[in-house]
Design a protein around this motif. Structure first.
Motif, short mmCIF file in Angstrom:
data_model
loop_
_atom_site.label_atom_id
_atom_site.label_comp_id
_atom_site.label_asym_id
_atom_site.label_seq_id
_atom_site.Cartn_x
_atom_site.Cartn_y
_atom_site.Cartn_z
N ALA A 1 0.81 -1.21 0.00
CA ALA A 1 0.00 0.00 0.00
C ALA A 1 0.85 1.26 0.00
O ALA A 1 0.30 2.37 -0.01
CB ALA A 1 -0.94 0.01 1.20
N GLY A 2 2.17 1.12 0.00
CA GLY A 2 3.05 2.27 0.11
C GLY A 2 2.90 3.27 -1.02
O GLY A 2 2.76 4.47 -0.79
N LEU A 3 2.94 2.78 -2.27
CA LEU A 3 2.81 3.69 -3.42
C LEU A 3 1.45 4.38 -3.41
O LEU A 3 1.34 5.57 -3.70
CB LEU A 3 3.02 2.92 -4.72
CG LEU A 3 4.39 2.26 -4.94
CD1 LEU A 3 4.42 1.55 -6.29
CD2 LEU A 3 5.50 3.29 -4.85
N TRP A 4 0.42 3.63 -3.08
CA TRP A 4 -0.94 4.18 -3.01
C TRP A 4 -1.02 5.27 -1.95
O TRP A 4 -1.63 6.32 -2.16
CB TRP A 4 -1.93 3.06 -2.70
CG TRP A 4 -3.31 3.52 -2.35
CD1 TRP A 4 -4.29 3.93 -3.21
CD2 TRP A 4 -3.86 3.63 -1.03
NE1 TRP A 4 -5.42 4.28 -2.51
CE2 TRP A 4 -5.19 4.10 -1.17
CE3 TRP A 4 -3.37 3.37 0.25
CZ2 TRP A 4 -6.02 4.33 -0.07
CZ3 TRP A 4 -4.20 3.59 1.34
CH2 TRP A 4 -5.50 4.06 1.18
N ALA A 5 -0.36 5.04 -0.79
CA ALA A 5 -0.38 6.04 0.28
C ALA A 5 0.29 7.33 -0.15
O ALA A 5 -0.09 8.42 0.28
CB ALA A 5 0.31 5.47 1.53
N PHE A 6 1.28 7.24 -1.04
CA PHE A 6 1.96 8.43 -1.54
C PHE A 6 1.17 9.12 -2.65
O PHE A 6 1.58 10.16 -3.16
CB PHE A 6 3.35 8.07 -2.07
CG PHE A 6 4.40 7.94 -1.01
CD1 PHE A 6 4.57 8.94 -0.06
CD2 PHE A 6 5.23 6.83 -0.95
CE1 PHE A 6 5.55 8.84 0.91
CE2 PHE A 6 6.22 6.72 0.02
CZ PHE A 6 6.37 7.73 0.96
N GLY A 7 0.06 8.51 -3.07
CA GLY A 7 -0.78 9.14 -4.08
C GLY A 7 -0.70 8.54 -5.46
O GLY A 7 -1.22 9.12 -6.41
N ALA A 8 -0.07 7.39 -5.60
CA ALA A 8 0.02 6.74 -6.91
C ALA A 8 -1.34 6.16 -7.30
O ALA A 8 -2.16 5.84 -6.45
CB ALA A 8 1.07 5.63 -6.88
N LEU B 1 -2.24 -1.34 -7.05
CA LEU B 1 -2.82 -0.29 -7.87
C LEU B 1 -3.46 -0.81 -9.15
O LEU B 1 -4.40 -0.21 -9.67
CB LEU B 1 -1.73 0.73 -8.26
CG LEU B 1 -1.07 1.51 -7.14
CD1 LEU B 1 0.18 2.21 -7.67
CD2 LEU B 1 -2.04 2.52 -6.54
N GLY B 2 -2.95 -1.93 -9.65
CA GLY B 2 -3.34 -2.37 -10.99
C GLY B 2 -2.60 -1.57 -12.04
O GLY B 2 -3.12 -1.28 -13.13
N ALA B 3 -1.37 -1.19 -11.72
CA ALA B 3 -0.55 -0.35 -12.59
C ALA B 3 0.38 -1.21 -13.46
O ALA B 3 0.24 -2.44 -13.52
CB ALA B 3 0.26 0.64 -11.74
N THR B 4 1.32 -0.56 -14.11
CA THR B 4 2.32 -1.24 -14.95
C THR B 4 3.71 -0.93 -14.39
O THR B 4 3.97 0.20 -13.95
CB THR B 4 2.25 -0.73 -16.40
OG1 THR B 4 0.96 -1.06 -16.93
CG2 THR B 4 3.33 -1.37 -17.27
N CYS B 5 4.60 -1.92 -14.40
CA CYS B 5 5.98 -1.66 -13.96
C CYS B 5 6.97 -1.98 -15.06
O CYS B 5 6.74 -2.88 -15.89
CB CYS B 5 6.32 -2.46 -12.68
SG CYS B 5 6.49 -4.23 -12.91
N HIS C 1 8.99 4.58 -22.04
CA HIS C 1 7.85 3.89 -21.43
C HIS C 1 6.92 4.83 -20.64
O HIS C 1 6.02 4.35 -19.95
CB HIS C 1 8.35 2.78 -20.50
CG HIS C 1 9.18 1.74 -21.19
ND1 HIS C 1 8.64 0.87 -22.12
CD2 HIS C 1 10.50 1.42 -21.12
CE1 HIS C 1 9.59 0.06 -22.56
NE2 HIS C 1 10.72 0.37 -21.98
N ASN C 2 7.15 6.15 -20.76
CA ASN C 2 6.31 7.12 -20.05
C ASN C 2 6.25 6.84 -18.54
O ASN C 2 5.18 6.85 -17.92
CB ASN C 2 4.90 7.14 -20.63
CG ASN C 2 4.87 7.67 -22.05
OD1 ASN C 2 5.54 8.65 -22.37
ND2 ASN C 2 4.11 7.01 -22.91
N VAL C 3 7.42 6.57 -17.96
CA VAL C 3 7.51 6.29 -16.52
C VAL C 3 7.10 7.52 -15.73
O VAL C 3 7.48 8.65 -16.05
CB VAL C 3 8.96 5.87 -16.15
CG1 VAL C 3 9.14 5.82 -14.64
CG2 VAL C 3 9.29 4.53 -16.78
N THR C 4 6.31 7.29 -14.68
CA THR C 4 5.87 8.39 -13.81
C THR C 4 6.43 8.28 -12.39
O THR C 4 6.52 9.26 -11.68
CB THR C 4 4.34 8.45 -13.74
OG1 THR C 4 3.84 7.17 -13.30
CG2 THR C 4 3.74 8.77 -15.10
N ILE C 5 6.78 7.05 -11.98
CA ILE C 5 7.32 6.82 -10.63
C ILE C 5 8.52 5.89 -10.75
O ILE C 5 8.49 4.93 -11.53
CB ILE C 5 6.27 6.16 -9.71
CG1 ILE C 5 5.06 7.09 -9.53
CG2 ILE C 5 6.86 5.83 -8.35
CD1 ILE C 5 3.90 6.45 -8.77
#
Length: 623
Positions: free
Chosen positions: A250-257, A285-289, A307-311
């Motif tokens: 949940a860490g990335l989500w807590a930071f607002g990802a 998140l259901g994101a892409t890495c 790859h349009n990386v955001t984090i």
């Protein structure tokens, strides 16, 4: 009407005054509140798992995402795209192979020795699906440490990546003698006793194995073992429960990802940062890495743009490497908005912002086995976390006075520790309780006990000793100061001085060794240095010591510097004195003892001259 206007004016004035007061006295109030509410919301969700005895694990969350967004890219690796369905089906095939061919059963522990690649995730998830706990092995560890890892976590099966099979040449016989079956991610193997997995995948079903195999009713059930260096010398298997893995995810989500983010993971998956926060966070998140086999400073920004990386995930050393790259006109041309990691120095932090744009750097503090986590959600430069009154209510921690010379906490006349004042540096202790349990290490209760301090402030209390010196200012921002005891950090890895001491002590001309870390300008952490006393009648042999260190120690743990001494200083409690040695550093112009430096070109420890010293200080000499 006049009365109403008077009341309205008073109300507006009151609201305005409260707003101004809040901005002046509590400038981060709303950001703290939003962040804390997110943490509490997730904590309540975990508590509900306890009440319902039905835990939705990270694996369960991945399966849900594979059903919800099957065609979405989950992992992009070396140009290849692997969707959530791809990883789900391949891990199902592996799970069926593990059941039918490897004959694994629920509750077994399996060791995993693999580099960063999609199959690391497929094997990890496949093992989890059949109810096995998985021990992530550091790919740098050598023979003695590798054997030890199996003993402490009880693994009887090893799965090794195709590119790492040759690393077992020196220990395969020992593993087989210990009745450990070895499987490799190959279609065929030159070793008759090394079984292969890839040739069995095509015939395996991609249908899910029974869910009952991996279902759990307890958050405290172990799911992983992640190895960490500590004061006991050899690596320790930190127990990672479902509770810890869910918190980290949940860490990335807590930071607002969000699920629209693309997460860049260049760190090794055998560490908790990449596996629990990076992969776990992507799944949550259901994101892409974007997964990299190894970090490359020259490829980093091109990858981010492609790859349009955001984090991205980082350690401090990684950001310094990026800052040392030649400047280009497109340094700020990217979509990266956030970095999540630890160990970022203030000077590098500022340079990184100046060079690559105002990317929010979110420092996370917490050890793999620890029961406390700080998160710098504000992004204030130089701080590892943020605390306040409400955080302290939920997570009980204290900073206590520490005697650096005696290498122990300061106790009062009654034997209790003494808290430091705001702004003062102290040893960070975290209270062990219901909300912050400590699960310790596998293999020995004694290992777990060494990290606990009892009767800290009152009789009967128990605290986890982080071994880190921290300071908290009046505003609640927390800064990392230093590590204490027998562990230091170099090249992003924890180095256990006792392990290095024991290894060097096997060299025939060495009578006594004292290992510690020294600071080098422009480098994060501390470089390894060993003070040595020679056996009577024997002389220092730089080539022999070099060969020994190369064979038995991972690269990050090999001492860069050697100091020959006549007498080893001791503390009043008969511990080796490290403080004065650390303070004196490795400058040959101020140290009368003979000094040597590790030289890979000459394959030896050679005399440390003033010229070499200057080349190290100026950064000309590669370390």
């Amino acid at each position: 009407m006049t009365s109403f206007l008077g009341w309205l004016s008073a109300l507006v004035a009151g609201v305005f005054s409260a707003h101004v007061l809040q901005k002046l006295c509590f400038p981060f109030f709303w950001r703290d509140l939003v962040f804390l509410l997110r943490v509490i919301r997730y904590g309540v969700r975990l508590e509900l798992f306890k009440l319902t005895s039905s835990v939705c694990t990270v694996l369960d969350r991945f399966t849900q995402q594979a059903q919800r967004i099957p065609n979405k890219p989950f992992v992009i690796y070396d140009g290849g795209v692997h969707t959530y369905r791809d990883i789900e089906q391949r891990s199902n095939r592996l799970a069926n192979v593990f059941l039918e061919k490897v004959h694994l059963r629920k509750g077994d522990c399996v060791a995993l020795l693999m580099s960063n690649e999609p199959d690391f995730l497929c094997v990890w998830f496949g093992l989890a699906k059949v109810g096995c706990s998985v021990a992530f092995l550091n790919t740098n560890i050598k023979s003695k440490s590798l054997i030890h890892c199996f003993n402490c976590c009880g693994a009887k099966t090893l799965i090794v990546g195709s590119d790492l099979a040759e690393c077992l040449d020196g220990v395969l016989t020992s593993l087989l003698e210990d009745n450990i079956q070895v499987w490799t991610m190959k279609s065929q193997s030159e070793h008759t006793h090394m079984h292969t997995l890839l040739d069995k995948l095509d015939a395996a079903s991609d249908q899910p194995v029974p869910a009952a195999l991996h279902a759990t009713t307890s958050l405290k059930s172990p799911t992983l073992y992640i190895f960490t260096s500590g004061t006991t010398g050899l690596p320790k298997a930190a127990v990672i429960t479902h509770l810890q893995s869910l918190k980290a995810a949940a860490g990335l989500w807590a930071f607002g990802a969000t699920e629209d983010d693309v997460v860049y993971i260049p760190l090794p998956l055998y560490h908790s940062a990449a596996s629990l926060i990076g992969i776990g966070g992507t799944i949550h998140l259901g994101a892409t890495c974007i997964l990299k086999k190894k970090f490359s400073a020259s490829q980093f920004w091109n990858d981010c743009r492609t790859h349009n990386v955001t984090i991205f995930q980082y350690i401090g050393e990684l950001c310094r490497y990026l800052c040392n790259q030649p400047k280009t006109e497109v340094d700020k041309v990217h979509k990266v908005r956030m970095g999540v990691g630890n160990g970022l120095r203030q000077d590098v932090w500022r340079e990184f912002h100046s060079r690559f744009g105002n990317i929010k750097m979110c420092e996370v503090y917490g050890s793999t086995e620890g029961n406390l986590c700080f998160m710098n959600h504000i992004g204030k430069i130089g701080t590892v976390g943020r605390s306040n009154f409400f955080y302290r209510l939920l997570f009980k921690y204290d900073l206590v006075k520490y005697d650096m010379v005696k290498d122990e906490p300061v106790r009062d006349q009654y034997g209790f520790c003494q808290p430091v004042q705001n702004g003062e540096t102290g040893l960070l202790l975290s209270r062990v309780g219901i909300l912050s349990p400590f699960f310790g290490y596998a293999g020995s209760k004694q290992l777990t006990e060494t990290k606990l301090m009892r009767n800290v402030f009152v009789k009967g209390d128990t605290y986890f000793n982080t071994g880190d010196l921290m300071a908290e200012d009046q505003g609640g921002f927390i800064c990392f100061r230093d590590r204490v005891g027998d562990t230091f950090r170099w090249k992003g890895e924890n180095v256990a001085t006792t392990e290095v001491t024991e290894t060097l002590g096997l060299v025939d001309f060495i009578q006594e060794v004292n290992v510690y870390g020294v600071e080098i300008p422009g480098h994060e952490g501390r470089a390894g240095m060993a003070a040595i006393i020679l056996r009577p009648g024997l002389v220092f042999d730089g080539k022999k010591l070099f060969e020994h260190a190369m064979r038995d120690l991972p690269a990050y743990a090999r001492p860069l510097f050697i100091r020959l001494q006549e007498v080893m200083e001791m503390t009043s409690t008969f511990k080796q004195q490290k403080f004065q040695l650390v303070q004196s550093g490795f400058n040959p112009s101020t140290i009368s003892d003979p000094l040597f430096v590790l030289d890979y070109q000459q394959k030896s420890y050679i005399p440390l001259t003033d010229l070499i010293y200057q080349s190290i200080i100026t950064g000309e000499r590669k370390l």
